[in-house]
Design a protein around this motif. Structure first.
Motif, PDB file in Angstrom:
ATOM      1  N   LEU A 108     -53.413  55.244 -14.137  1.00 17.89           N
ATOM      2  CA  LEU A 108     -53.907  55.630 -12.802  1.00 17.89           C
ATOM      3  C   LEU A 108     -55.361  55.214 -12.633  1.00 17.89           C
ATOM      4  N   ASN A 109     -56.165  55.462 -13.646  1.00 17.43           N
ATOM      5  CA  ASN A 109     -57.577  55.103 -13.592  1.00 17.43           C
ATOM      6  C   ASN A 109     -57.749  53.579 -13.494  1.00 17.43           C
ATOM      7  N   ARG A 110     -56.949  52.845 -14.246  1.00 19.81           N
ATOM      8  CA  ARG A 110     -57.055  51.386 -14.253  1.00 19.81           C
ATOM      9  C   ARG A 110     -56.719  50.777 -12.883  1.00 19.81           C
ATOM     10  N   VAL A 111     -55.727  51.359 -12.194  1.00 15.05           N
ATOM     11  CA  VAL A 111     -55.325  50.809 -10.895  1.00 15.05           C
ATOM     12  C   VAL A 111     -55.995  51.523  -9.727  1.00 15.05           C
ATOM     13  N   LYS A 112     -56.893  52.439 -10.033  1.00 12.56           N
ATOM     14  CA  LYS A 112     -57.695  53.141  -9.026  1.00 12.56           C
ATOM     15  C   LYS A 112     -56.837  53.931  -8.030  1.00 12.56           C
ATOM     16  N   ILE A 113     -55.903  54.711  -8.558  1.00 14.58           N
ATOM     17  CA  ILE A 113     -55.085  55.612  -7.744  1.00 14.58           C
ATOM     18  C   ILE A 113     -55.350  57.028  -8.232  1.00 14.58           C
ATOM     19  N   THR A 114     -55.643  57.936  -7.295  1.00  9.49           N
ATOM     20  CA  THR A 114     -55.862  59.326  -7.678  1.00  9.49           C
ATOM     21  C   THR A 114     -54.506  60.011  -7.848  1.00  9.49           C
ATOM     22  N   GLU A 115     -54.527  61.123  -8.555  1.00 10.95           N
ATOM     23  CA  GLU A 115     -53.281  61.856  -8.752  1.00 10.95           C
ATOM     24  C   GLU A 115     -52.744  62.394  -7.425  1.00 10.95           C
ATOM     25  N   SER A 116     -53.626  62.759  -6.518  1.00  8.76           N
ATOM     26  CA  SER A 116     -53.158  63.248  -5.211  1.00  8.76           C
ATOM     27  C   SER A 116     -52.497  62.119  -4.420  1.00  8.76           C
ATOM     28  N   GLU A 117     -53.009  60.906  -4.531  1.00  4.41           N
ATOM     29  CA  GLU A 117     -52.361  59.761  -3.870  1.00  4.41           C
ATOM     30  C   GLU A 117     -50.994  59.484  -4.489  1.00  4.41           C
ATOM     31  N   LEU A 118     -50.904  59.632  -5.793  1.00  4.83           N
ATOM     32  CA  LEU A 118     -49.619  59.450  -6.470  1.00  4.83           C
ATOM     33  C   LEU A 118     -48.621  60.513  -6.022  1.00  4.83           C
ATOM     34  N   GLU A 119     -49.089  61.764  -5.938  1.00  2.15           N
ATOM     35  CA  GLU A 119     -48.216  62.837  -5.469  1.00  2.15           C
ATOM     36  C   GLU A 119     -47.734  62.572  -4.047  1.00  2.15           C
TER      37      GLU A 119
END
Length: 170
Positions: A108-119
């Motif tokens: 997630l950190n490598r692709v610059k996506i937050t956990e809330s965006e993933l959710e």
């Protein structure tokens, strides 16, 4: 130099420059457009137009430039298809974000996506909890694919939604 050859050479140079620039500044910039990206693309297209056709602003010059761009793109795609190492250089591999309900925070950190965006992306696929996700992958085109399992029937479901506002990752 022949005016037609001049347009061909200029168009090829601009095409190669743009491919290299996109590779350096983010491989998936074009598939993940936000308002700033659209403005950038419009400005770039306006800036390079004269560089491609030079003094030849005729219909013929424009059509030749467009044809050269189509042919160059076709050849680039063929090269990517036939040469795996070149394809890997031009496009990232898919990134696994969730496996068996466990979030890969490093990915997630490598692709610059937050956990809330993933959710949010998981909910778009009709899944209410991350722990119900068997596999979630950030595809090379910027979309997030999700594989889940129905608790009652133990049947696997795969969904892939084309996102309007795709995330950038480099």
């Amino acid at each position: 130099m022949d005016p037609i050859l001049n347009v061909v050479v200029r168009s090829l140079c601009v095409y190669l420059f743009m491919v290299i620039a996109i590779r350096l500044f983010g491989k998936n910039q074009l598939s993940q457009l936000n308002a700033g990206d659209i403005v950038l693309l419009l400005l770039i297209s306006n800036a390079v137009q004269n560089a491609m056709v030079g003094p030849d602003t005729s219909l013929q010059g424009g059509l030749i430039a467009a044809l050269v761009l189509f042919v160059a793109n076709f050849l680039l795609k063929r090269l990517m298809f036939s040469n795996r190492s070149f394809e890997t250089f031009m496009e990232d591999d898919p990134v696994v974000l969730i496996k068996d309900g466990i979030v890969d925070h490093i990915a997630l950190n490598r692709v610059k996506i937050t956990e809330s965006e993933l959710e949010e992306a998981i909910r778009e696929h009709g899944i209410d909890q991350i722990k119900k996700v068997k596999l979630s992958v950030l595809e090379v085109d910027g979309n997030i694919s999700v594989v889940s399992e129905d608790e009652k029937s133990k049947q696997t479901h795969y969904t892939r939604i084309k996102r309007r506002n795709k995330r950038k990752y480099h």
